[in-house]
Write a protein that holds these residues in place. Sequence first.
Motif, PDB file in Angstrom:
ATOM      1  N   ALA A  35       0.741  -1.141  -0.014  1.00 39.85           N
ATOM      2  CA  ALA A  35       0.024   0.027   0.137  1.00 39.85           C
ATOM      3  C   ALA A  35       0.961   1.491  -0.070  1.00 39.85           C
ATOM      4  O   ALA A  35       2.140   1.186   0.468  1.00 39.85           O
ATOM      5  N   LEU A  36       0.426   2.267  -0.560  1.00 35.56           N
ATOM      6  CA  LEU A  36       1.024   3.725  -0.877  1.00 35.56           C
ATOM      7  C   LEU A  36       0.878   4.456   0.604  1.00 35.56           C
ATOM      8  O   LEU A  36       1.853   5.179   0.882  1.00 35.56           O
ATOM      9  N   ASP A  37      -0.349   4.120   1.302  1.00 31.09           N
ATOM     10  CA  ASP A  37      -0.429   4.951   2.574  1.00 31.09           C
ATOM     11  C   ASP A  37      -1.563   4.295   3.328  1.00 31.09           C
ATOM     12  O   ASP A  37      -1.906   3.054   2.744  1.00 31.09           O
ATOM     13  N   LEU A  38      -1.539   4.738   4.643  1.00 36.54           N
ATOM     14  CA  LEU A  38      -2.320   4.351   5.546  1.00 36.54           C
ATOM     15  C   LEU A  38      -3.942   3.767   5.046  1.00 36.54           C
ATOM     16  O   LEU A  38      -4.288   2.655   5.426  1.00 36.54           O
ATOM     17  N   ASP A  39      -4.515   4.932   4.548  1.00 38.94           N
ATOM     18  CA  ASP A  39      -5.909   4.863   4.108  1.00 38.94           C
ATOM     19  C   ASP A  39      -6.106   3.891   3.261  1.00 38.94           C
ATOM     20  O   ASP A  39      -6.945   2.953   3.123  1.00 38.94           O
ATOM     21  N   SER A  40      -5.150   3.505   2.275  1.00 41.04           N
ATOM     22  CA  SER A  40      -5.306   2.612   1.140  1.00 41.04           C
ATOM     23  C   SER A  40      -5.129   1.316   1.723  1.00 41.04           C
ATOM     24  O   SER A  40      -5.868   0.259   1.370  1.00 41.04           O
ATOM     25  N   TRP A  41      -4.112   1.113   2.678  1.00 43.22           N
ATOM     26  CA  TRP A  41      -4.206  -0.135   3.137  1.00 43.22           C
ATOM     27  C   TRP A  41      -5.271  -0.469   4.013  1.00 43.22           C
ATOM     28  O   TRP A  41      -5.709  -1.685   3.980  1.00 43.22           O
ATOM     29  N   LEU A  42      -5.691   0.397   4.763  1.00 40.47           N
ATOM     30  CA  LEU A  42      -6.842   0.154   5.918  1.00 40.47           C
ATOM     31  C   LEU A  42      -8.108  -0.306   4.926  1.00 40.47           C
ATOM     32  O   LEU A  42      -8.990  -1.200   5.100  1.00 40.47           O
ATOM     33  N   SER A  43      -8.451   0.482   3.658  1.00 36.19           N
ATOM     34  CA  SER A  43      -9.420   0.156   2.944  1.00 36.19           C
ATOM     35  C   SER A  43      -9.297  -1.159   2.297  1.00 36.19           C
ATOM     36  O   SER A  43     -10.529  -1.580   1.783  1.00 36.19           O
TER      37      SER A  43
ATOM     38  N   ILE B  80       1.752  -1.092   9.364  1.00 37.97           N
ATOM     39  CA  ILE B  80       1.378   0.164  10.076  1.00 37.97           C
ATOM     40  C   ILE B  80       2.587   1.040  10.495  1.00 37.97           C
ATOM     41  O   ILE B  80       2.612   2.283  10.443  1.00 37.97           O
ATOM     42  N   SER B  81       3.585   0.365  10.879  1.00 35.70           N
ATOM     43  CA  SER B  81       4.785   1.206  11.263  1.00 35.70           C
ATOM     44  C   SER B  81       5.549   2.226  10.282  1.00 35.70           C
ATOM     45  O   SER B  81       6.209   2.957  10.567  1.00 35.70           O
ATOM     46  N   ARG B  82       5.041   1.843   8.972  1.00 38.68           N
ATOM     47  CA  ARG B  82       5.858   2.769   8.116  1.00 38.68           C
ATOM     48  C   ARG B  82       5.052   4.139   8.248  1.00 38.68           C
ATOM     49  O   ARG B  82       5.684   5.147   7.712  1.00 38.68           O
ATOM     50  N   TRP B  83       3.729   4.200   8.667  1.00 37.35           N
ATOM     51  CA  TRP B  83       3.186   5.496   8.815  1.00 37.35           C
ATOM     52  C   TRP B  83       2.846   5.997  10.068  1.00 37.35           C
ATOM     53  O   TRP B  83       2.386   7.142  10.566  1.00 37.35           O
TER      54      TRP B  83
END
Length: 1262
Positions: A523-531, A574-577
């Motif tokens: 994923a590129l960002d947290l929101d896209s990963w969560l979705s 998640i630790s990336r963001w």
Amino acid sequence: MNGTAAATGSASCRFAHYFVVCGVDTETGLEPDDGAGEAFEQSPIRRSFKSKVLVHYPESTDRMPLNKDAVNMLCMPRGLSFRTQADRLDPQFHSFTMSFDDGTRSYGFVLTFYEEVTSAQIITAMQTLYQMHHVEHHSASSASSPSSSSSSSASSPSTSSMDSLVSSLDESDAESLAGVSACLGCAGSFDPARDTLYVSKALCLFTPLPFLQAARQFLSQLHQAVTSHTAPPLPLESYIHNILYEVPLPPPGRSLRFHGVQGPIVCQRPGPGELPLGEYPLGEAFSLLGVDNMVQLLTCVLLETQVLLCSQDYQRLMTVAEGVTTLLFPFQWQHIYLPIVSAPLHHLLEAPVPFMMGIHRREGAQRSSLHLPHEANLCFVDIDNHCVEAPEDLPLFPDQIELIQELSEVLLRFGLPPQGGAATKPATASPRLSSLVLEDLMEDRRNGNLGGEELAVLERLQALARRCGGGKMSDGEKTLGHVFEEEEEDLKAAKLNIQLREVFAGRFAAMFGRYEDFVIHSALDLDSWLSNREGTLSFDKGSFLSVQPATHLQFLSRFLETSMFSAFVDGKVISRWADRDPMQQLFDNRLERERLYDTDEEESRSCRYRKCTSLFESAQNIERRLLKADHTAIHPHLLDMRIGQGRHQQGYFPKLQADVLAQGQNTNKWSSRVTASRRSDPKRSALTEGLDNEQRQKHAFSRKNLRQSKLLDSSPQAVSQAHREFVDGLLSECRLKTKRMLMERMGKESVELGQGEANITGLQENTLILGLCDLLERTWGHGLQLKQGKSALWSHLLHYQAAHGKTEAPAESPGCGGLEQRTFDEGALVLRGSLIQDMRFIQTMSEGLSEVGQARAWIHLALEKKMLSQHLKELLTNQELLRQLYKPHAFLLCEEEREQFLFHLLSLNTVDYLCFTRVFTSISIPYRVVIIPMKKLSIAMATVNPWVCVSGELGDSGVRQLSKNTQEIYFQCKNLGRLSTLQLGQENSGLLAKCLIDCVMVYNEITGHTYKFPCGRWLGKGVGDGSLERVLIGQLVSPGGEEDAGRWTGTPPELASPSQSVRTVLGSLGSRSRMLSVEVQEDMREAANNLVKHFHKPEQERGNLTVLLCGEGGLVLSLEKFLLHGLKSNRLFQRNVFVWDFVEKAVVSMETADQMGDLHGSTLTKGPPCDSLCRYVNAINASPRNIGKEGKFQLFVCLGIRDRLLSQWLPLLADFPLTARTYEEGALLRDRAAVHSLSRILHTLNEFTITLETALVKGVDL
């Protein structure tokens, strides 16, 4: 900083959050505890009554509001207990834990003691209850009084007042009351004139961290002050106020000393690089259960089975539960965690999710008296009897033998037996020292204020105390020697704790030392990963397993599917963001440090077991902190109390003054000092806030199905809501599991089609199916009230079978008339096995399966037949049986959710599984073989006398002779696994005994699988290649549940035998156009490449080697194309040309030339390649099998590639003079570059060990 923020900040760093007192409420009187599950036949003095939270301070905190009902239930799980002076009145200590909605956890420490009842109302009520009890039993024993029924009904009061209880006594019973005094000596009797009545009262301290020893000492000292003859130096409010508002949490890596009523108390907190705080005595847990049982229990917890602890001692439940969870580092339990489940919460035992719970066992209660809906995947731990009942097929923990040996060595160093079963004495808090001088001396020692000479004096005193021992000096006081011994015991327990935990932390570091290499950051960002979280693959499980030792795979493949591992990997992603979880950061830092100091890279990657090297270093850190306190909290002091408050009355806990305890008095220097230091240290403040944020993030992302705080609510509405959430959770889990199984299986299919790399092994597939079995068991166990055996699903199936009246009917032979009508259509047949027939087969299997094993076998079979959803739907059609077996809230009675559940299971029909065939390998399976001739020539079957031999992954059937004038045969033999080859032959060698065979169909009569073995060639002498025996390659064309047996169902078919049309095109040069040499060479490279890829896959993932060698597109056919290219033929008669003719001629020519000693000027010389070629060809020709020219060439290629000779034979054939006369100018065999390239390709296969099926090499001794 405003007032609210300051208060919140100070609350978050306090040692304790709440002080609670629970006991009897004299205003409401006695109320029987219906949820305690006790019979009213017991004497009232032995019954439980409802307790109540009497006071709690402070009223509330912002972070952690107090749930009074839950706290009352956990402080006094059995409610109020009454005693008389004849009973033991020892105080009891236990602890509990509460989880909150944000995931934080709080620990409660409870001291329960007995206080004399002074309320006349309570004494009268108890007397009345006892009289009623006596009257009832007197009447029942005499069986003469008609009023016994009325007294019996009156003996079960609910919430009626004591006045109504008294009035319910019939006057006619007054005579029998005279017998009460005669029973005064009996156990459980009560007479207020003779007996003193005592009732239990609980003092509870809530802390944010598990400071077990410090909290126990504080409560013990508080109780000693209550029971002491002399009043404590200060009112008890001072000590309670001190620990609530003035004692801070010790900073990380430091120790803190604060003061209880009788003396100083020291607590410590691990530093940033150490394992998290864990004070529950692991030594006691290992002593109770033994090393073997503890490792087995930890394995169950890691694999997220349902874990049920059972003991008569509440503290033992907490000791084992907390001990096991501390050993999980760096992983964290993600499901229901209730180490103490009181009687009103026993409905939670129906929870169809993984859980860790503890229940209290009454004295004399047996394991068989526990009726549990879930037992298929349950780990039952009987702590008092040192017994662990693990689920079936539990894998061993990696390196279990070596781990048990290392743990045993640690325990033996501390004098504990590794086998367990040792009686553990209940720990008691340190009593008051016998003199204030010694107390000051001890304090100075802890503070490090003693000089060399003074310290030496103290050490001499200690040695003298040890030698002399010394008895008790007075109540609550012990000698200096005893105090030293207790200090040493506490230190010893703490050091043992950390060493045992370090052993397990070292094992996890060894197993997952390179886990970061397999985490997928897509994923590129947290929101896209969560979705897209559900559809995102965050960990490459297949690659991770491929580099693990084979002995670890059973455990690891299942562990990778758990929620705790998924949460761990999610935390890494998640630790990336966001900030990393503290436990994960600690684990990563330890791995990094190990890699820095680990110079032997090769040894670190080897499978050799390595013992933990940081045991003593970790123990020294704790010893340093406990022996010398780093900080001292402010001493308890007088509060602004009214005159007359806090007066000491021996044996009675005083009524506390609420106004001084409701909130902290911020008048002391410590409070302002802490506030100032927090205000002046922005880094520390930011760190604290960061930790809070990490906790919030961690639990926002964790996969918890339920809010834990709601589980402690025993009201009917809350119970109903909990079951509703269980139903939703089961449906969601079914959706995710089936989706995962489909994704993984389709990924495997894309590999078989050549569209990707493999990402799942057979082991992983078995793990997913085992997870599905567990889900079905939990679903069928939800709300179950009538069960046979341990399996909820099998119990339902048995009830269904009984309802259909099938149990008395003798089980028919599966291979004969026990199957439903079969239909034969165009060489394919459909097997319609019903639910009952599948059950019968499972019941007749000679595997000796338990109920759980039978249920799993039935699921495997239904899944392989693509009938799972259909069978379960049929099972659920009997609504009357459902209502009889299940409670109204059960999942199976929720129609809408049930239909969705079955729909998700139906989606599994889109892929093929061989889970039953490959798991139950030793059972006997009935097979049906049908030979299908070409339709226009089918009459010729009457002239042949055929036989078959079917081979699969697990063996072959042996030769099976067909009856004359028949085209099919039934036989029963040991499970052959997935079928691969079939030998077809005939005994009649006459010229008229020949037949053109289209294909052979083989049917597995149990699983319904259909295998097609294409032939398309003649069988008989004087036609084709004259073969009387052929080896055919099969393909799975249909499971039994499909409407059309010939329809492809999603799993790509394996390569079959080369068809006759291909052979014809290759063999009749006159009628075909020239094959392009480029295509032939490309086919050869592709065939060799498939073999290379086959051997580079993990062993569990490899397909059928015979298919790659002899199937369509295999090595044999590709090499045949190469050798047929440009081969001259007799064009006049259009005769088929066979490569074997050329090979035979070449060998004869070689042998003749060698005998004549003349090779006509050829560069060839006699040598090993030439010798081996002649020897192999002659041996094949001498074989008793009449396999024809095509069969001989196939055998020639297979033996050559097995024995690494084929790459030497090809250049030999190309350079032989006969080749120039037999092949045209442009033939590939006359092209030196093409021959050299092919030889190199074949040479690359020499590095692999090729094992040929018996069916291919039978009759040839080479």
